[in-house]
Design an enzyme around this catalytic site. Structure first.
Site, mmCIF file in Angstrom:
data_model
loop_
_atom_site.group_PDB
_atom_site.id
_atom_site.type_symbol
_atom_site.label_atom_id
_atom_site.label_comp_id
_atom_site.label_asym_id
_atom_site.label_seq_id
_atom_site.Cartn_x
_atom_site.Cartn_y
_atom_site.Cartn_z
ATOM 1 C CE LYS A 1 0.020 3.089 5.025
ATOM 2 N NZ LYS A 1 0.175 2.869 6.479
ATOM 3 C CD GLU B 1 3.500 1.653 8.026
ATOM 4 O OE1 GLU B 1 2.668 2.517 7.687
ATOM 5 O OE2 GLU B 1 3.172 0.494 8.388
ATOM 6 C CB CYS C 1 1.043 -0.859 6.142
ATOM 7 S SG CYS C 1 0.304 -1.543 7.655
#
Length: 305
Positions: A132, A43, A167
């Site tokens: 995201k 990430e 995540c």
């Protein structure tokens, strides 16, 4: 079909996109020499996950110094398209590998930043991205909520169907289901979560989705932070992110890792037949569903391919 994959656990060169691209290419070269066909980076590998940075913000207050830091972070983030993206495409071609790279993506028109995972093919170049959809906690200070348009998708490649989430999106059951509905063979879970509980999340996804799961985190030490940024860290903090990257089978078994407390490249050979074999007793979007009881729909803002 056998597919050899690599997961890179490393620190970028913080807030320096050009030097980070140099390091990315070195890691790709090392992995390709060992026959890897697909390589995953963590990430926000470009230009670094901003762990512990405050950007001079408190409730009701922002500082000029914080805005200067944001500007530098923005300037070293990845724009799509850009010469830096062209270089990543060239790296994929030169080493004949598929790449998935966690980046902070900059919007050149509006100035916003997004936490993004880009997909690059050795033959077709840039395939697309996942932004995201829900930054976690204080991440929302610097990253906007990503668009679902063309983002929650799985890419059909010569290696199999590849997609995933970033995540703590992986703690969103409906987001996971949106990926499972597209039948991934390889599920990507780049992260900044270095807690000892994270590998269990990877195992859960593998068992639930009946797919291979690649978890990838940065290993970061205090010395990786430029001197100007070390004051953000605790005085006695040596290891900032311990890693925890891993490769997990569709049955939830660790094929490589978890790797802690060091940089490294995890490599595993994936037998794609095992994805189908694992669905004998569980298929989250097939015979183990009850559509008469439950219905799930994703808002039609993305192309599920």
């Amino acid at each position: 079909m056998l597919v050899k994959v690599a997961v890179v656990q490393a620190s970028p060169v913080f807030f320096d996109i050009q030097q980070t691209l140099d390091k990315l290419e070195a890691c790709v070269a090392t992995s390709a020499e060992q026959g890897c066909q697909f390589i995953l980076f963590p990430e926000s590998f470009i230009p670094g996950y901003p762990r512990k940075f405050t950007f001079g913000a408190k409730v009701g207050i922002r500082t000029d110094a914080g805005r200067e830091l944001y500007l530098k972070y923005w300037q070293n983030s990845l724009q799509i398209p850009s010469s830096e993206l062209i270089r990543i495409e060239q790296i994929a071609r030169d080493y004949n590998v598929y790449l998935a790279v966690g980046v902070t993506e900059r919007d050149a028109l509006h100035g916003s930043l997004y936490c993004t995972l880009i997909y690059v093919s050795p033959t077709e170049g840039y395939l697309g991205k996942h932004q995201k959809i829900k930054p976690t906690g204080v991440e929302r200070l610097v990253w906007g909520e990503g668009s679902g348009k063309d983002s929650l998708r799985v890419f059909d490649t010569s290696l199999g169907r590849i997609g995933g989430l970033i995540c703590w999106e992986n703690y969103m059951p409906l987001a996971r289901m949106s990926i499972y509905q597209q039948f991934p063979h390889i599920y990507l879970a780049p992260t900044a979560d270095a807690r000892p509980t994270w590998p269990a999340t990877l195992q859960h996804i593998a068992c639930e989705g009946r797919c291979y799961v690649l978890g990838c985190n940065q290993f970061v030490e205090r010395s990786d932070y430029p001197a100007d940024y070390q004051p953000f860290l605790d005085e006695d903090e040596i290891v900032v992110s311990a890693g925890g990257s891993a490769i997990v089978s569709p049955q939830g078994e660790f094929l490589a890792g978890p790797l802690w407390d060091e940089e490294g490249i995890l490599i595993a050979e994936l037998d794609m037949d095992n994805v189908l074999k694992s669905k004998l007793d569980f298929d989250v979007v097939g015979h183990y569903t009850r559509p008469d009881l439950f219905a799930f729909n994703v808002s039609k803002v993305q192309d599920n391919g």
